[in-house]
Motif scaffolding. Structure first.
Motif, mmCIF file in Angstrom:
data_model
loop_
_atom_site.group_PDB
_atom_site.id
_atom_site.type_symbol
_atom_site.label_atom_id
_atom_site.label_comp_id
_atom_site.label_asym_id
_atom_site.label_seq_id
_atom_site.Cartn_x
_atom_site.Cartn_y
_atom_site.Cartn_z
ATOM 1 N N SER A 1 0.808 -1.226 0.000
ATOM 2 C CA SER A 1 0.000 0.000 0.000
ATOM 3 C C SER A 1 0.838 1.272 0.000
ATOM 4 O O SER A 1 0.273 2.375 -0.014
ATOM 5 C CB SER A 1 -0.919 0.014 1.223
ATOM 6 O OG SER A 1 -0.174 0.235 2.423
ATOM 7 N N VAL A 2 2.174 1.159 0.005
ATOM 8 C CA VAL A 2 3.030 2.343 0.104
ATOM 9 C C VAL A 2 3.907 2.459 -1.133
ATOM 10 O O VAL A 2 4.094 1.501 -1.884
ATOM 11 C CB VAL A 2 3.907 2.306 1.372
ATOM 12 C CG1 VAL A 2 3.051 2.093 2.619
ATOM 13 C CG2 VAL A 2 4.987 1.223 1.276
ATOM 14 N N THR A 3 4.431 3.656 -1.327
ATOM 15 C CA THR A 3 5.403 3.917 -2.384
ATOM 16 C C THR A 3 6.769 4.101 -1.742
ATOM 17 O O THR A 3 6.905 4.843 -0.761
ATOM 18 C CB THR A 3 5.031 5.186 -3.169
ATOM 19 O OG1 THR A 3 3.741 5.000 -3.765
ATOM 20 C CG2 THR A 3 6.058 5.478 -4.260
ATOM 21 N N LEU A 4 7.773 3.419 -2.281
ATOM 22 C CA LEU A 4 9.125 3.497 -1.734
ATOM 23 C C LEU A 4 9.953 4.500 -2.527
ATOM 24 O O LEU A 4 9.798 4.634 -3.739
ATOM 25 C CB LEU A 4 9.792 2.119 -1.773
ATOM 26 C CG LEU A 4 9.081 1.033 -0.969
ATOM 27 C CD1 LEU A 4 9.754 -0.317 -1.174
ATOM 28 C CD2 LEU A 4 9.034 1.384 0.516
ATOM 29 N N HIS A 5 10.849 5.198 -1.837
ATOM 30 C CA HIS A 5 11.651 6.262 -2.434
ATOM 31 C C HIS A 5 13.130 6.024 -2.163
ATOM 32 O O HIS A 5 13.492 5.202 -1.312
ATOM 33 C CB HIS A 5 11.234 7.624 -1.851
ATOM 34 C CG HIS A 5 9.782 7.923 -2.010
ATOM 35 N ND1 HIS A 5 9.249 8.453 -3.164
ATOM 36 C CD2 HIS A 5 8.728 7.758 -1.151
ATOM 37 C CE1 HIS A 5 7.955 8.598 -3.030
ATOM 38 N NE2 HIS A 5 7.604 8.185 -1.820
ATOM 39 N N LEU A 6 13.991 6.757 -2.878
ATOM 40 C CA LEU A 6 15.407 6.737 -2.542
ATOM 41 C C LEU A 6 15.523 7.164 -1.082
ATOM 42 O O LEU A 6 15.054 8.258 -0.718
ATOM 43 C CB LEU A 6 16.181 7.693 -3.448
ATOM 44 C CG LEU A 6 17.711 7.573 -3.403
ATOM 45 C CD1 LEU A 6 18.168 6.258 -4.023
ATOM 46 C CD2 LEU A 6 18.363 8.734 -4.136
ATOM 47 N N PRO A 7 16.119 6.336 -0.219
ATOM 48 C CA PRO A 7 15.980 6.597 1.216
ATOM 49 C C PRO A 7 16.895 7.663 1.800
ATOM 50 O O PRO A 7 16.766 7.984 2.976
ATOM 51 C CB PRO A 7 16.275 5.232 1.839
ATOM 52 C CG PRO A 7 17.103 4.515 0.838
ATOM 53 C CD PRO A 7 16.680 5.012 -0.505
ATOM 54 N N PHE A 8 17.814 8.202 1.031
ATOM 55 C CA PHE A 8 18.728 9.206 1.579
ATOM 56 C C PHE A 8 19.005 10.261 0.522
ATOM 57 O O PHE A 8 18.797 10.050 -0.673
ATOM 58 C CB PHE A 8 20.044 8.551 2.023
ATOM 59 C CG PHE A 8 20.802 7.862 0.915
ATOM 60 C CD1 PHE A 8 21.834 8.500 0.233
ATOM 61 C CD2 PHE A 8 20.470 6.567 0.525
ATOM 62 C CE1 PHE A 8 22.527 7.864 -0.796
ATOM 63 C CE2 PHE A 8 21.155 5.923 -0.499
ATOM 64 C CZ PHE A 8 22.181 6.573 -1.158
ATOM 65 N N GLU A 9 19.462 11.408 0.981
ATOM 66 C CA GLU A 9 19.902 12.463 0.070
ATOM 67 C C GLU A 9 21.383 12.236 -0.209
ATOM 68 O O GLU A 9 22.208 12.350 0.696
ATOM 69 C CB GLU A 9 19.681 13.839 0.686
ATOM 70 C CG GLU A 9 20.079 14.972 -0.247
ATOM 71 C CD GLU A 9 19.826 16.331 0.352
ATOM 72 O OE1 GLU A 9 20.262 17.337 -0.256
ATOM 73 O OE2 GLU A 9 19.203 16.415 1.435
#
Length: 409
Positions: free
Chosen positions: A104-112
């Motif tokens: 149910s979630v969208t995953l993103h690049l976890p760090f800058e």
């Protein structure tokens, strides 16, 4: 024994309490949150911390960077707190509402990202490429066993798993042609790699020795370093990789903390060339890692590269990267280079698997590949030994090739 949990985990999950990898996710409102994967669920860390009365300041998102910068003591304390929240039934009422289905979630690049460096640490990969491009000569260059070779990449092109990869364009010159042409890469490749995320910075002019690895590196993820071999071959003499590498590098969305990898630590291969003191890990903590990678092309497994065989460890790479006084920044990221083993079925790139196009790779559907075609999808996964005989997972790094965009040449 690993503590039992009140969370309903799937049988044989690679994401139990021995793992607890970190990522960044969003829900319907689009707001990015720091999370931890537990089975097929994602725990909203800031919400769980607030619900249990813990300090949520480092966990409010939208990236892992505040937590990364906090240092090893905070990383260990948070992992201990997490384990308590997920095992002590007294916390269930507060924590359970903060668990959300992964689907149910969208995953993103976890760090800058800060800086990005890619290494060349597999002796088998380096020897294979040497045999392909320098036949009749020593396959390894004279410096290869004296230092971890690397290059500075493009941090802005790091993308999270699932991001489509547009076929890059650039200059390429075929053998025998007098001049280069401009156009889409015809020799688009993969590189199955493992990446390391820096948390604690270091000042310019200082060095991070082998014993400092675990104080500066937060965790590990999977990498596909997409490579346009024809662009790279034309441009990389005399300096090195540039446009053939900088268009995209895909990362898995979960960062497995170093603490979860204690059972995966192993001695690196025996070195047959004496090392300079700053790289000699004979008396230092050794950070070889027993990770088992798997590469799938269009749903079919084509390779199983073993990470344990890499000649240079991540600790040696970090020591070399900073030995000249180069600083570390929170969010710096570096990758191992292609992971390849001694056997044909353990090679981590298509240029090796198809031997530079001479031995096309046969797929179960009857098709063959030398390099990637538009529409091809590559998925890299990995597992490692965990506590009490368990195995832990790294998720996947997935990417599909889209046709080159039209434009002037």
């Amino acid at each position: 024994m690993t503590s039992s949990t009140w969370v309903d985990l799937p049988e044989g999950t690679l994401f139990g309490l021995a793992n607890l990898p970190y990522g960044v996710f969003s829900r319907e409102d689009g707001r990015r949150r720091v999370g931890v994967r537990v089975g097929d669920l994602v725990l909203d860390l800031a919400a769980a911390a607030r619900a249990t009365g813990a300090d949520a300041a480092l966990l409010e998102g939208p990236t892992l960077n505040p937590l990364l910068a906090a240092g090893r003591a905070h990383w260990s304390a948070l992992r201990s707190a997490l384990t308590g929240w997920l095992t002590d039934a007294a916390h269930r009422a507060a924590v359970e509402p903060q668990l959300h289905p992964l689907a149910s979630v969208t995953l993103h690049l976890p760090f800058e990202p800060g800086d990005y460096v890619d290494f060349y640490a597999s002796e088998h990969h380096a020897a294979n490429l040497g045999a392909l491009f320098r036949p009749g000569t020593e396959p390894l260059t004279p410096n290869w066993k004296h230092l971890p070779i690397g290059y500075h990449g493009r941090a802005g092109s790091l993308v999270v798993s699932g991001t489509p990869v547009v076929r890059p364009c650039g200059q390429r010159r075929a053998p025998g042609e007098p001049a280069p042409r401009f156009g889409p890469s015809l020799r688009l490749d993969i590189e199955a790699e493992v990446g390391f995320l820096v948390g604690t910075p270091s000042p310019q002019g200082s060095r991070v020795g082998l014993t400092g690895f675990a104080d500066h590196v937060f965790g590990v993820c999977l990498v596909n370093d997409w490579s346009a071999r024809d662009l790279q071959a034309w441009e990389y003499v005399p300096l090195g990789p540039f446009l053939g590498k900088s268009f995209a590098t895909s990362l898995s969305p979960w960062i497995v903390p170093l603490e979860a990898l204690e059972q995966a630590r192993t001695a690196p291969p025996v070195r047959d060339v004496p090392l300079l003191p700053y790289l000699d890990d004979g008396a230092a903590p050794q950070w070889g890692l027993d990770l088992s990678l798997e590469v799938a092309l269009n749903g079919s497994t084509v390779s199983r590269p073993p990470f344990a065989g890499l000649y240079w460890t991540a600790a040696q790479q970090l020591a070399h990267m900073t030995v000249n006084g180069a600083p570390l920044r929170t969010g710096d990221f570096y990758a191992s280079g292609t992971v390849s083993g001694p056997d044909p079925e353990t090679r981590g790139s298509l240029i090796e698997l198809a031997w530079n196009g001479e031995r096309p790779l046969e797929l179960p559907d009857g098709s063959t590949r030398t390099f990637l075609e538009d529409g091809d999808e590559v998925v890299i996964t990995a597992t490692a030994p965990g506590a009490d005989g368990s195995r832990i997972g790294f998720g996947e790094v997935r990417g599909r090739i889209l046709p080159a965009t039209a434009g002037e040449g």
